[in-house]
Design an enzyme around this catalytic site. Structure first.
Site, PDB file in Angstrom:
ATOM      1  N   GLU A  95     -13.077  51.139  44.510  1.00 58.39           N
ATOM      2  CA  GLU A  95     -13.798  50.119  45.278  1.00 58.39           C
ATOM      3  C   GLU A  95     -13.976  50.516  46.743  1.00 58.39           C
ATOM      4  O   GLU A  95     -14.993  50.186  47.355  1.00 58.39           O
ATOM      5  CB  GLU A  95     -13.066  48.776  45.183  1.00 58.39           C
ATOM      6  CG  GLU A  95     -13.038  48.171  43.776  1.00 58.39           C
ATOM      7  CD  GLU A  95     -11.927  48.741  42.897  1.00 58.39           C
ATOM      8  OE1 GLU A  95     -11.099  49.539  43.395  1.00 58.39           O
ATOM      9  OE2 GLU A  95     -11.896  48.390  41.698  1.00 58.39           O
ATOM     10  N   PHE A 121     -10.973  42.526  44.149  1.00 56.01           N
ATOM     11  CA  PHE A 121     -11.218  43.932  44.477  1.00 56.01           C
ATOM     12  C   PHE A 121     -12.399  44.080  45.446  1.00 56.01           C
ATOM     13  O   PHE A 121     -12.637  45.169  45.974  1.00 56.01           O
ATOM     14  CB  PHE A 121     -11.457  44.740  43.199  1.00 56.01           C
ATOM     15  CG  PHE A 121     -10.448  44.452  42.119  1.00 56.01           C
ATOM     16  CD1 PHE A 121      -9.099  44.348  42.440  1.00 56.01           C
ATOM     17  CD2 PHE A 121     -10.837  44.243  40.815  1.00 56.01           C
ATOM     18  CE1 PHE A 121      -8.164  44.060  41.456  1.00 56.01           C
ATOM     19  CE2 PHE A 121      -9.905  43.958  39.829  1.00 56.01           C
ATOM     20  CZ  PHE A 121      -8.566  43.866  40.151  1.00 56.01           C
ATOM     21  N   HIS A 181     -15.466  36.370  39.269  1.00 51.00           N
ATOM     22  CA  HIS A 181     -14.092  36.044  38.887  1.00 51.00           C
ATOM     23  C   HIS A 181     -13.266  35.586  40.088  1.00 51.00           C
ATOM     24  O   HIS A 181     -12.072  35.884  40.192  1.00 51.00           O
ATOM     25  CB  HIS A 181     -13.422  37.233  38.202  1.00 51.00           C
ATOM     26  CG  HIS A 181     -14.011  37.559  36.857  1.00 51.00           C
ATOM     27  ND1 HIS A 181     -15.341  37.814  36.669  1.00 51.00           N
ATOM     28  CD2 HIS A 181     -13.428  37.684  35.635  1.00 51.00           C
ATOM     29  CE1 HIS A 181     -15.569  38.081  35.395  1.00 51.00           C
ATOM     30  NE2 HIS A 181     -14.433  37.996  34.741  1.00 51.00           N
TER      31      HIS A 181
END
Lengths: 317, 281
Positions: free
Chosen positions: A61, A86, A112
């Protein structure tokens, strides 16, 4: 009470995916990056239709955020996709230096978010991301409430010049806003006018607020419901206009009460119009495994918690 | 294009600029700046294809990204002397209200800078992104970047190194300044880097070495060789051995001048070793 109808439960991440599909067809500068979560982010159609404009970065990431920053140099509009955890905490310094401080036109799209991620548990349930992102100078922070609004927000941020954090979720929830809505960044939406109390909600908690308001109205309480999809820049005027009328406020968000929407609202009120406020939010805690419904109930993030907060704040007027 | 003597004169002048800048504000990073002076002078005056003026998108020209942003003195001096902004502005380095921040940034709109750097390990990812944008735009120009060797201790580099090879980012030349020093001591003492060239090779890069990065001829030859290896399916890495503090005898062979400015007397000694050439700012 203004009536809102669930057009059929859907997930906000699919709203993002639908927005990306449309952007792929209409804006040749839009590119997408993903850190090994294409299925979760619902961007397969964008990839199928624009393979040359998609970059699979792998589970990296930090690198994704840097590459996104670099892609803006040359006029691209990068949309990064991974889970909210993330997308923020893991890569805070990359966002801070390479994107926010460098004023890069990157759209950080985070699925999420919050506790409704559910069974995967607290390692993946970030409840601090709004705070992290809103503290960055120049960052726009948006948390739409349903499928239709997430799609509209996805289209709108492509037209906005500057870094944006777009937060959405995993579970299927009520889809009740218009399919053809125009999304205006920073503009609060009045969902129901009332005179006794103001509920200011963002994300999944907007629908829960409408459920709570309906029940409260049946008890004779006049409830104003405002959808704050943009936490930064905050629509100060809409907040102040409402609380000057109602005299008390409940804020509702799927986020820690430290650093979230509620604190942003408090700042506006403390500065301009001190007003009793109750916070529907997590209470400085991590989440845990469970179904979204169980977790929203256990952590006080549903219509029942909002109703209780309204009754409490009314006594403080 | 300047001749060899003119480039060498510019190197000496840039060294003076670096020393005077950090001395004035009693802060900044002269060691790595002096070590990379030949590289910057060569890159901006001999190697890169640059448009006149500056725009952020940098289409139809080569682009450079400085990842180890603490060597901003050499970057600023070379940018100014290449005409990106007035050389007199070097006087404002690290002062309040200056565009020449301690570490480079786009925030104050300084021409020539396209990304903020200073928090280490981020520049290679950004450079890769810019290289991908060039490919999407059908722009055949190249991306260059510079990284400290100590900086390779940051994990993000290895994500980027893996990605660039895996995705065949072959319009990109990354240079590693191998000076063997970092703030707390030698890289071998702080955290040994091992064989950096071999590490890049096994990650899938085309690697070449410049044995003496403080020899202008070798630097130019190495950069030209790197250019010739682009477009062949692999990112290109130059491992460039330099001497931190090069050109000032008491700043060499030590890490002591990584982030320390000379006092008045030391400045006088250092400037005497680098006499004025094209003119002080």
């Amino acid at each position: 009470m203004t009536k809102y109808t669930d057009q059929g439960k859907n997930d906000t991440r699919s709203g993002f995916g639908a927005g990306m599909t449309e952007l792929g067809r209409t804006n040749p500068n839009v590119v997408a990056l993903c850190a090994d979560l294409v299925g979760s982010l619902k961007i397969q159609t964008f990839i199928d239709e624009n393979p040359e404009r998609f970059f699979q970065i792998g589970i990296a990431e930090a690198n994704m955020m840097g590459i996104a920053a670099g892609l803006t140099i040359g006029g691209k509009i990068p949309f990064t996709g991974t889970f909210a955890n993330f997308s923020t905490g893991r890569v805070y310094d990359q966002i801070r230096q390479s994107i926010a401080y460098s004023d890069k036109n990157v759209k950080i799209c985070a699925s999420h978010a919050g506790i409704t991620l559910g069974e995967d548990g607290a390692t993946h349930q970030i409840l601090e991301d709004i705070g992290l992102m809103k503290m960055l100078p120049g960052m726009t922070v948006i948390n739409p409430c349903d499928f239709n609004q997430t799609k509209a927000a996805t289209l709108a941020i492509a037209e906005h010049d500057g870094p944006v954090y777009l937060r959405f979720g995993r579970p299927k929830v009520a889809n009740f806003t218009p399919a053809d809505q125009k999304f205006e960044i920073g503009k609060a939406l009045m969902l129901n006018e009332g005179t006794d109390v103001t509920i200011i909600a963002t994300g999944h908690l907007v629908w829960q607020s409408l459920l709570a308001a309906e029940n409260l109205e049946n008890q004779g309480i006049s409830v104003e419901v405002i959808n704050i999809h943009t936490i930064k820049p905050l629509d100060d005027k809409a907040i102040l206009d409402s609380v000057k009328k109602t005299g008390c406020v409940v804020t509702a968000e799927e986020h820690n009460f430290l650093g979230g929407l509620g604190e942003s609202v408090s700042r506006v009120l403390a500065t301009h119009h001190p007003t009793p406020q109750e916070f529907v939010a997590t209470q400085d805690t991590f989440g845990e495994s469970g179904t979204p419904e169980q977790l929203m109930d256990k952590y006080g993030l549903n219509n029942k918690a909002i109703e209780a907060a309204v009754l409490k704040v009314l006594k403080r007027k | 294009m300047p001749n060899a003597q003119e480039l060498q004169d510019l190197v000496t002048q840039v060294r003076r600029d670096i020393l005077r800048m950090v001395h004035k504000v009693n802060s900044g990073h002269p060691g790595g700046s002096l070590g990379c002076t030949e590289f910057f002078v060569a890159l901006y005056n001999e190697i890169m294809e640059l448009k006149d003026g500056f725009d952020m998108d940098g289409k139809d020209e080569d682009l450079f990204f400085l990842s180890n942003g603490h060597i901003s003195p050499v970057f600023y001096s070379v940018l100014a002397r290449r005409g990106y902004f007035p050389v007199e502005e070097l006087n404002t380095f690290r002062l309040i209200n200056s565009r020449l921040q301690g570490h480079p940034t786009t925030h104050e709109g300084l021409p020539g800078v396209r990304i903020a750097s200073g928090s280490l390990g981020q520049g290679m990812s950004v450079a890769i992104g810019a290289a991908l944008a060039k490919k999407l735009n059908g722009d055949n120009h190249l991306i260059y970047s510079l990284h400290g060797d100590g900086e390779l201790q940051e994990g993000q580099n290895w994500e980027a190194i893996m990605y660039a090879a895996g995705s065949k980012v072959d319009n990109y030349i990354a240079t590693i300044d191998l000076n063997g020093q970092q703030i707390d001591g030698s890289t071998d003492d702080v955290l040994p880097l091992g064989d950096v060239a071999e590490k890049f090779r096994v990650f899938g890069w085309d690697v070449l070495e410049i044995e003496n990065g403080n020899d202008l001829k070798q630097v130019i030859a190495g950069l030209n060789e790197a250019k010739s290896r682009t477009g062949k399916g692999k990112p290109v890495c130059i491992i460039m051995t330099t001497m931190m503090g090069n050109g000032v005898d008491f700043m060499m062979h030590t890490h002591a001048w990584h982030g320390k400015a000379p006092n008045d007397e030391q400045l006088e000694t250092a400037l005497a070793q680098n006499p004025e050439t094209v003119g002080d700012y």
